[in-house]
Design a protein around this motif. Structure first.
Motif, PDB file in Angstrom:
ATOM      1  N   ALA A 184       3.558   9.250   3.833  1.00  0.00           N
ATOM      2  CA  ALA A 184       3.204  10.300   4.798  1.00  0.00           C
ATOM      3  C   ALA A 184       1.684  10.440   4.888  1.00  0.00           C
ATOM      4  N   GLU A 185       1.017  10.316   3.742  1.00  0.00           N
ATOM      5  CA  GLU A 185      -0.452  10.433   3.758  1.00  0.00           C
ATOM      6  C   GLU A 185      -1.098   9.261   4.493  1.00  0.00           C
ATOM      7  N   LEU A 186      -0.387   8.132   4.544  1.00  0.00           N
ATOM      8  CA  LEU A 186      -0.975   6.940   5.179  1.00  0.00           C
ATOM      9  C   LEU A 186      -0.459   6.711   6.599  1.00  0.00           C
ATOM     10  N   SER A 187       0.437   7.581   7.023  1.00  0.00           N
ATOM     11  CA  SER A 187       1.091   7.348   8.316  1.00  0.00           C
ATOM     12  C   SER A 187       0.112   7.343   9.488  1.00  0.00           C
ATOM     13  N   ALA A 188      -0.921   8.171   9.418  1.00  0.00           N
ATOM     14  CA  ALA A 188      -1.865   8.248  10.539  1.00  0.00           C
ATOM     15  C   ALA A 188      -2.890   7.115  10.532  1.00  0.00           C
ATOM     16  N   THR A 189      -2.809   6.214   9.540  1.00  0.00           N
ATOM     17  CA  THR A 189      -3.759   5.089   9.488  1.00  0.00           C
ATOM     18  C   THR A 189      -3.211   3.924  10.313  1.00  0.00           C
ATOM     19  N   ASP A 190      -3.986   2.818  10.322  1.00  0.00           N
ATOM     20  CA  ASP A 190      -3.565   1.666  11.149  1.00  0.00           C
ATOM     21  C   ASP A 190      -2.728   0.647  10.374  1.00  0.00           C
ATOM     22  N   VAL A 191      -2.214   0.989   9.154  1.00  0.00           N
ATOM     23  CA  VAL A 191      -1.450  -0.031   8.410  1.00  0.00           C
ATOM     24  C   VAL A 191      -0.234  -0.472   9.234  1.00  0.00           C
ATOM     25  N   PRO A 192       0.062  -1.765   9.226  1.00  0.00           N
ATOM     26  CA  PRO A 192       1.208  -2.246   9.992  1.00  0.00           C
ATOM     27  C   PRO A 192       2.474  -1.471   9.629  1.00  0.00           C
ATOM     28  N   HIS A 193       3.362  -1.325  10.585  1.00  0.00           N
ATOM     29  CA  HIS A 193       4.507  -0.442  10.353  1.00  0.00           C
ATOM     30  C   HIS A 193       5.397  -0.925   9.214  1.00  0.00           C
ATOM     31  N   GLU A 194       5.614  -2.230   9.132  1.00  0.00           N
ATOM     32  CA  GLU A 194       6.475  -2.728   8.052  1.00  0.00           C
ATOM     33  C   GLU A 194       5.833  -2.464   6.680  1.00  0.00           C
ATOM     34  N   VAL A 195       4.517  -2.563   6.617  1.00  0.00           N
ATOM     35  CA  VAL A 195       3.813  -2.267   5.362  1.00  0.00           C
ATOM     36  C   VAL A 195       4.025  -0.791   5.019  1.00  0.00           C
ATOM     37  N   LEU A 196       3.900   0.067   6.007  1.00  0.00           N
ATOM     38  CA  LEU A 196       4.090   1.507   5.757  1.00  0.00           C
ATOM     39  C   LEU A 196       5.503   1.767   5.229  1.00  0.00           C
ATOM     40  N   GLU A 197       6.496   1.075   5.800  1.00  0.00           N
ATOM     41  CA  GLU A 197       7.889   1.259   5.342  1.00  0.00           C
ATOM     42  C   GLU A 197       8.034   0.801   3.887  1.00  0.00           C
ATOM     43  N   ARG A 198       7.349  -0.283   3.549  1.00  0.00           N
ATOM     44  CA  ARG A 198       7.412  -0.763   2.162  1.00  0.00           C
ATOM     45  C   ARG A 198       6.692   0.201   1.216  1.00  0.00           C
ATOM     46  N   LEU A 199       5.618   0.805   1.685  1.00  0.00           N
ATOM     47  CA  LEU A 199       4.942   1.813   0.857  1.00  0.00           C
ATOM     48  C   LEU A 199       5.842   3.038   0.703  1.00  0.00           C
ATOM     49  N   ARG A 200       6.591   3.346   1.765  1.00  0.00           N
ATOM     50  CA  ARG A 200       7.517   4.488   1.695  1.00  0.00           C
ATOM     51  C   ARG A 200       8.600   4.241   0.649  1.00  0.00           C
ATOM     52  N   ALA A 201       9.027   2.976   0.536  1.00  0.00           N
ATOM     53  CA  ALA A 201      10.104   2.639  -0.415  1.00  0.00           C
ATOM     54  C   ALA A 201       9.568   2.396  -1.829  1.00  0.00           C
ATOM     55  N   SER A 202       8.267   2.577  -2.022  1.00  0.00           N
ATOM     56  CA  SER A 202       7.651   2.277  -3.325  1.00  0.00           C
ATOM     57  C   SER A 202       8.337   3.023  -4.473  1.00  0.00           C
ATOM     58  N   ARG A 203       8.536   2.287  -5.596  1.00  0.00           N
ATOM     59  CA  ARG A 203       9.114   2.919  -6.797  1.00  0.00           C
ATOM     60  C   ARG A 203       8.042   3.175  -7.851  1.00  0.00           C
ATOM     61  N   VAL A 204       6.782   2.986  -7.441  1.00  0.00           N
ATOM     62  CA  VAL A 204       5.691   3.116  -8.417  1.00  0.00           C
ATOM     63  C   VAL A 204       5.589   4.540  -8.943  1.00  0.00           C
ATOM     64  N   GLU A 205       5.552   4.655 -10.267  1.00  0.00           N
ATOM     65  CA  GLU A 205       5.377   5.964 -10.913  1.00  0.00           C
ATOM     66  C   GLU A 205       4.077   6.024 -11.709  1.00  0.00           C
ATOM     67  N   ALA A 206       3.734   4.886 -12.336  1.00  0.00           N
ATOM     68  CA  ALA A 206       2.535   4.880 -13.180  1.00  0.00           C
ATOM     69  C   ALA A 206       1.619   3.729 -12.780  1.00  0.00           C
ATOM     70  N   ILE A 207       0.340   4.043 -12.635  1.00  0.00           N
ATOM     71  CA  ILE A 207      -0.669   3.020 -12.297  1.00  0.00           C
ATOM     72  C   ILE A 207      -1.685   3.017 -13.432  1.00  0.00           C
ATOM     73  N   HIS A 208      -1.910   1.840 -14.010  1.00  0.00           N
ATOM     74  CA  HIS A 208      -2.891   1.727 -15.096  1.00  0.00           C
ATOM     75  C   HIS A 208      -4.086   0.962 -14.543  1.00  0.00           C
ATOM     76  N   MET A 209      -5.253   1.577 -14.550  1.00  0.00           N
ATOM     77  CA  MET A 209      -6.460   0.907 -14.055  1.00  0.00           C
ATOM     78  C   MET A 209      -7.295   0.536 -15.275  1.00  0.00           C
ATOM     79  N   ILE A 210      -7.604  -0.779 -15.400  1.00  0.00           N
ATOM     80  CA  ILE A 210      -8.119  -1.276 -16.679  1.00  0.00           C
ATOM     81  C   ILE A 210      -9.555  -1.795 -16.570  1.00  0.00           C
ATOM     82  N   GLY A 211     -10.457  -1.211 -17.355  1.00  0.00           N
ATOM     83  CA  GLY A 211     -11.838  -1.697 -17.430  1.00  0.00           C
ATOM     84  C   GLY A 211     -12.067  -2.408 -18.749  1.00  0.00           C
ATOM     85  N   ARG A 212     -12.745  -3.548 -18.681  1.00  0.00           N
ATOM     86  CA  ARG A 212     -12.936  -4.288 -19.952  1.00  0.00           C
ATOM     87  C   ARG A 212     -14.147  -3.787 -20.740  1.00  0.00           C
TER      88      ARG A 212
END
Ligand SMILES: Cc1cc2nc3c(=O)[nH]c(=O)nc-3n(C[C@H](O)[C@H](O)[C@H](O)COP(=O)(O)OP(=O)(O)OC[C@H]3O[C@@H](n4cnc5c(N)ncnc54)[C@H](O)[C@@H]3O)c2cc1C
Ligand SMILES: NC(=O)c1ccc[n+]([C@@H]2O[C@H](COP(=O)([O-])OP(=O)(O)OC[C@H]3O[C@@H](n4cnc5c(N)ncnc54)[C@H](OP(=O)(O)O)[C@@H]3O)[C@@H](O)[C@H]2O)c1
Length: 451
Positions: A184-212
């Motif tokens: 919903a937050e990305l809906s007003a952007t220009d991302v292709p519609h199929e990409v938006l649908e895949r982001l909508r179906a995302s199961r991501v719960e945790a994101i780990h961002m790693i710095g060395r």
């Protein structure tokens, strides 16, 4: 204004007394377009510039790199557009150097050539498991959500609850934001519609961002970092022991980053649907899995007295099903153009490569710097070019339009690009989304401009 789309008459091979300086610029990203602008502004002689671009669309990473939710940065395309509409400038899309034209073709049709093809592939980590399905280069992931025609909209499914993003630069921050936000937050952007649908179906719960390395060494900028702390859909966590920075007289920007990270280490999670863990002092040593990514093995690091990253022998494993490698872009060699495999750039002196050949942008100085950096960089290249070519006899043997026609190559004109843009605006309206939605793939773009 019809300029920039002017139908220039084919030139006869050599025109005595003609003082017009003809330049081919290869690549229509910021570097290529700023080069065209600098040529128009700086040249004392009349100039004609053809901007050749492998895609049917101009603007390089402004269109296919800058994050879709960063609309104010994307609006720089409005400035670049005005350059393409100058009467001295012509856009030729769908023309690839090394495929449709060669360096020698260009040197016989133009007084000078400027290479500005950017950096389009990922740097490698060089660790086991890097090529497992689920280990993804940020270049591909960014291309995916930006709708680049090289990457199919169906390429990625976000079906793993835990994802690691390796690297703590601004691209990693973009990737994290796209993973953390809701559709919903990305809906007003220009991302292709199929990409938006895949982001909508995302199961991501945790994101780990790693710095060395530590927070003081991170490459992200303060404004971009702060945005992560304002995500409505994700709690941001930093471990207090990893946020510690000892001594040192750091620049203001770095002090700002450290302060933000330290404040996050004191935050209490609010139970938002997603969690972002920003980690430091960990380097990836192996991506685990047999048929696909099942985990990421990390080793705790420290710096040697010389400032090199060194493993401590202490390991941990994250149970991630996807690893996004955001450790920098790199340029690729162009056929018959000098290239240093050491710096992964085209060797040059203030933009000069060889006689009548020049370079600008990321291909010239490597994949760092913001859009504006390419403006002064292009101006330097153009100063060199104009000084070298001052007083030169113009003896051109061929004409690019004729040559392309003989090869059956029909360039996408500026007018045709505008038709693609109009179709994107129409799709945005039809879907009830934002100002525009990117068309999926090359064919759809060509259909839109050549019905
Ligand atoms: C993911 C990402 C996000 C970014 N976000 C921001 C941001 O928010 N703000 C900011 O200031 N900077 C941002 N940057 C940095 C900025 O995009 C770069 O500084 C800038 O785009 C580099 O310009 P360039 O023209 O050298 O390369 P590019 O923008 O990559 O342009 C190169 C062009 O050359 C074309 N090309 C390549 N090969 C050929 C060929 N053989 N023949 C013809 N054409 C060819 C390509 O299709 C492309 O259009 C971002 C960078 C990345 C990677
Ligand atoms: N909003 C914006 O303004 C914006 C958005 C996107 C991009 N950009 C610009 O575009 C340029 C490219 O950005 P980028 O993020 O691709 O590159 P970058 O700024 O060079 O960051 C690369 C990151 O990858 C890490 N890294 C490199 N090799 C590694 C390895 N082998 N293992 C683990 N980590 C590794 C680096 O760590 P080390 O420091 O330890 O090497 C660094 O944290 C930058 O100038 C950026 O500012 C700007």
């Amino acid at each position: 204004m019809q300029a920039g789309r002017r139908a220039r008459a084919a030139r006869s091979p050599s025109q005595g007394g003609d003082v017009t300086l003809r330049v081919a610029v290869i690549g229509s990203g910021p570097a290529g377009i700023y080069t065209a602008e600098a040529l128009v502004k700086q040249s004392a002689e009349p100039v004609e510039i053809d901007v050749l671009e492998r895609l049917p669309t101009p603007y390089g990473l402004v269109r296919y790199g800058v994050a879709p939710d960063h609309t104010s940065i994307k609006s720089i395309a409005g400035y670049l557009r005005r350059v393409l509409e100058l009467p001295q400038v012509r856009f030729l899309g769908g023309v690839t150097l090394g495929v449709d034209v060669s360096v020698s073709d260009l040197l016989s049709a133009y007084d000078a050539v400027v290479y500005a093809t950017g950096a389009m592939v990922d740097r490698r980590l060089g660790i086991p498991g890097e090529d497992l399905p689920g280990s993804v280069a940020a270049t591909d992931f960014v291309n995916w959500y930006c709708g680049h025609p090289d990457v199919d909209a169906g390429r990625f499914s976000l079906d793993s609850p835990e994802v690691a993003v390796i690297g703590v630069g601004n691209v990693a921050v973009d990737v994290v934001r796209i993973l953390a936000k809701t559709a919903a937050e990305l809906s007003a952007t220009d991302v292709p519609h199929e990409v938006l649908e895949r982001l909508r179906a995302s199961r991501v719960e945790a994101i780990h961002m790693i710095g060395r390395r530590g927070p003081e060494h991170a490459k992200f900028t303060l404004k971009e970092l702060r945005e992560l702390g304002e995500l409505a859909n994700a709690d941001v966590c930093v471990r207090p022991e990893e946020a510690v920075v000892l001594g040192g007289d750091h620049p203001r920007q770095v002090r700002g980053n450290i302060e933000v990270l330290r404040s996050w280490s004191e935050r209490v999670p609010q139970g938002r649907p997603r969690r972002l863990d920003v980690r430091f002092w960990l380097r990836p040593v192996e991506i685990l899995g047999t048929d696909r990514v099942e985990g990421l093995r990390l080793e705790r690091t420290r710096l040697t007295p010389e400032g090199r990253v060194q493993g401590t022998g202490e390991f941990e494993t994250l149970p991630v099903g996807m690893v996004l490698r955001s450790v920098g872009y790199q340029s690729v060699p162009l056929a018959d153009v000098p290239f240093s495999m050491e710096t992964m750039t085209v060797p040059n002196e203030a933009g000069r490569v060889r006689e009548r050949e020049y370079v600008a942008g990321w291909l010239k100085r490597g994949p760092t710097g913001v859009i504006g950096t390419n403006k002064s960089d292009a101006a330097e290249t153009v100063r060199t070019l104009l000084a070298d070519l001052a007083g030169r006899e113009h003896e051109l043997k061929t004409d690019l339009d004729t040559l392309l026609a003989e090869r059956g190559v029909r360039p996408v004109t500026y007018q045709e690009w505008l038709a693609i843009e109009a179709a994107e605006a129409e799709l945005g309206r039809a879907l009830g989304r934002g100002e525009r939605v990117k068309l999926p793939g090359l064919e759809a773009m060509l259909r839109a401009c050549r019905p």
